[in-house]
Design a protein around this motif. Structure first.
Motif, PDB file in Angstrom:
ATOM      1  N   ALA A 186      38.121  40.117  41.658  1.00 56.86           N
ATOM      2  CA  ALA A 186      37.937  39.695  40.263  1.00 56.86           C
ATOM      3  C   ALA A 186      36.664  38.866  40.146  1.00 56.86           C
ATOM      4  O   ALA A 186      36.679  37.714  39.734  1.00 56.86           O
ATOM      5  N   TYR A 187      35.559  39.451  40.526  1.00 61.65           N
ATOM      6  CA  TYR A 187      34.262  38.780  40.427  1.00 61.65           C
ATOM      7  C   TYR A 187      33.754  38.850  38.988  1.00 61.65           C
ATOM      8  O   TYR A 187      34.236  39.662  38.181  1.00 61.65           O
ATOM      9  N   PRO A 188      32.766  38.019  38.640  1.00 62.06           N
ATOM     10  CA  PRO A 188      32.175  38.104  37.293  1.00 62.06           C
ATOM     11  C   PRO A 188      31.680  39.516  37.005  1.00 62.06           C
ATOM     12  O   PRO A 188      31.113  40.189  37.858  1.00 62.06           O
ATOM     13  N   GLY A 189      31.902  39.957  35.780  1.00 58.22           N
ATOM     14  CA  GLY A 189      31.540  41.313  35.398  1.00 58.22           C
ATOM     15  C   GLY A 189      32.704  42.276  35.464  1.00 58.22           C
ATOM     16  O   GLY A 189      32.650  43.363  34.899  1.00 58.22           O
ATOM     17  N   THR A 228      38.177  35.788  43.881  1.00 56.80           N
ATOM     18  CA  THR A 228      37.278  35.355  42.818  1.00 56.80           C
ATOM     19  C   THR A 228      36.177  34.487  43.404  1.00 56.80           C
ATOM     20  O   THR A 228      36.274  33.988  44.530  1.00 56.80           O
ATOM     21  N   MET A 229      35.136  34.279  42.640  1.00 60.45           N
ATOM     22  CA  MET A 229      34.022  33.433  43.081  1.00 60.45           C
ATOM     23  C   MET A 229      34.427  31.961  43.108  1.00 60.45           C
ATOM     24  O   MET A 229      33.977  31.197  43.957  1.00 60.45           O
ATOM     25  N   ASP A 230      35.305  31.555  42.186  1.00 63.24           N
ATOM     26  CA  ASP A 230      35.652  30.135  42.068  1.00 63.24           C
ATOM     27  C   ASP A 230      37.041  29.823  42.602  1.00 63.24           C
ATOM     28  O   ASP A 230      37.507  28.683  42.532  1.00 63.24           O
ATOM     29  N   GLY A 231      37.747  30.850  43.110  1.00 64.44           N
ATOM     30  CA  GLY A 231      39.068  30.616  43.658  1.00 64.44           C
ATOM     31  C   GLY A 231      40.156  30.449  42.620  1.00 64.44           C
ATOM     32  O   GLY A 231      41.301  30.120  42.961  1.00 64.44           O
ATOM     33  N   ILE A 232      39.838  30.659  41.354  1.00 62.50           N
ATOM     34  CA  ILE A 232      40.807  30.494  40.271  1.00 62.50           C
ATOM     35  C   ILE A 232      41.333  31.875  39.850  1.00 62.50           C
ATOM     36  O   ILE A 232      40.553  32.791  39.587  1.00 62.50           O
TER      37      ILE A 232
END
Length: 401
Positions: free
Chosen positions: A316-319, A337-341
């Motif tokens: 679930a990366y940005p985009g 995810t990039m932010d772990g959320i």
């Protein structure tokens, strides 16, 4: 006995002087000459010709040739035992005309090429009817419009043979097929699609040691109600995927992916472009998969269940658009995810399948948190009008054929 009956018939119809023209005496009564046998001719049957049927020729059918049918169509049936007009699928394809249907009896057949044709190729049953390409491509479809069904397609092409099924610049409807036994895990695909439009329905991929599908250079893919199980895609370091779709137009929906073993750091599904849709699928018990989709994909991912896999769940990366999924019990992050959320509108809960060890991935009615938990928009509703169930049996196409 037959010769004696002729004079008797003639005598009965001989005019009697006491009766008028066109009549004869029968027991003292004058009857019309045709009254003895009840018809309007001079023989002993009920028609107007000289054979035993109701037409005007000398055979026993209702057409004007000397066979026992009522048409003149060619027979495009193929049987390996020689009881049909063709023993080779290729011979039937070469002889048929556009629009014809070729029916293939149960048996094992050599590879076939369909080039610049419009045909339906229909096997008797995918469990008993096999096209075996050996070390070559089993079925090649080139610049054609084809419907292919009812076969197991087996091929173990080497480095110079692209795939067991090769579809090039064509439109193909592919249903009720099994792809099994493709080898050479270090290169190639089970199916390669270039510049083509394909629709997949009720297809099984099992026991293959190659990556399963590569689609590129335009076209589209729609895959539904298919089972992808017990495959071991090889460690091709240039591709990293079980399925690799480089198209803007595709839909992968209402399919089961389970028991597959991927090379380390591979992805279950990878897309290099993204305006497309992966929804209402179930991924369960796969190993080695890095994630459901790859980092460079912008595909819409929703209403899927991704559970009990070795590796990450859903990337679930940005985009990415990742909504209304359930990722649970994966060995790495359920949502990478990039932010772990964890992204909103998604679950991390035991989906509670009926019997996943036996391949039954229906939701336990009344107990599964994935029931009525998919996208709430009406267009996503199940076929009974209720809110979308996550997984392979949810949504408007959740009722499998």
């Amino acid at each position: 006995m037959f010769l004696l009956s002729i004079p008797a018939l003639v005598t009965a119809c001989t005019p009697d002087p006491a009766c008028g023209p066109g009549t004869h005496a029968d027991g003292g009564v004058c009857l019309p000459d045709d009254a003895a046998d009840g018809d309007s001719d001079s023989d002993s049957d009920s028609d107007s010709d000289s054979d035993g049927d109701s037409d005007s020729d000398s055979d026993s059918d209702s057409d004007s040739d000397s066979d026992s049918d009522s048409d003149s169509d060619s027979d495009w049936t193929v049987c390996a035992d020689g009881v049909a007009p063709f023993e080779s699928i290729q011979d039937a394809v070469d002889a048929a005309e556009n629009g014809d249907v070729i029916k293939v009896c149960a048996g094992v057949y050599a590879s076939v090429t369909l080039a610049r044709v419009e045909l339906e190729l229909r096997g008797e049953d995918q469990a008993t009817t096999t096209i075996d390409g050996g070390v070559h491509t089993a079925v090649a479809i080139e610049e054609s419009t084809v419907e292919l069904s009812g076969f197991t397609i087996f091929g173990a092409p080497g480095d110079y043979e692209p795939a067991a099924l090769d579809v090039n610049a064509s439109t193909a409807v592919l249903h009720d097929l099994t792809f099994s036994g493709s080898r050479d895990p270090d290169s190639g695909w089970v199916v390669e699609q270039e510049g083509s439009h394909t629709t997949w329905e009720a297809v099984v991929f099992e026991g293959n040691e190659r990556s399963l599908l590569e689609a590129y250079d335009g076209g589209s893919v729609t895959m539904r109600h298919s089972v992808i199980r017990d495959n071991q895609p090889g460690p091709d370091t240039s591709i990293h995927a079980m399925m690799f779709v480089r198209l803007d137009e595709y839909e992968v929906a209402n399919n089961l992916f389970y028991g597959n073993t991927l090379a380390s750091s591979s992805f279950s599904f990878q897309s290099a472009t993204g305006t497309a849709w992966v929804h209402n699928n179930t991924w369960w018990g796969n190993s080695g998969a890095g994630a459901l989709v790859s980092p460079n994909s912008g595909v819409l991912v929703e209403n899927n269940i991704v559970a009990n896999n070795v590796g990450s769940g859903i990337l679930a990366y940005p985009g990415h658009s990742v909504t209304y999924n359930d990722a649970y019990g994966n060995s790495d992050d359920d949502y990478a995810t990039m932010d772990g959320i964890q992204p909103p509108d998604n679950l991390s809960a035991d989906p509670r399948f009926e019997d996943p060890d036996a391949g039954d991935f229906h939701l336990m009615s009344g107990f599964s948190p994935c029931e009525n938990a998919g996208n709430p928009l009406a267009g996503y509703n199940d076929s009974d009008g209720s809110r979308n169930d996550m997984g392979a049996y949810g949504g408007p196409n959740g009722s499998w054929p």
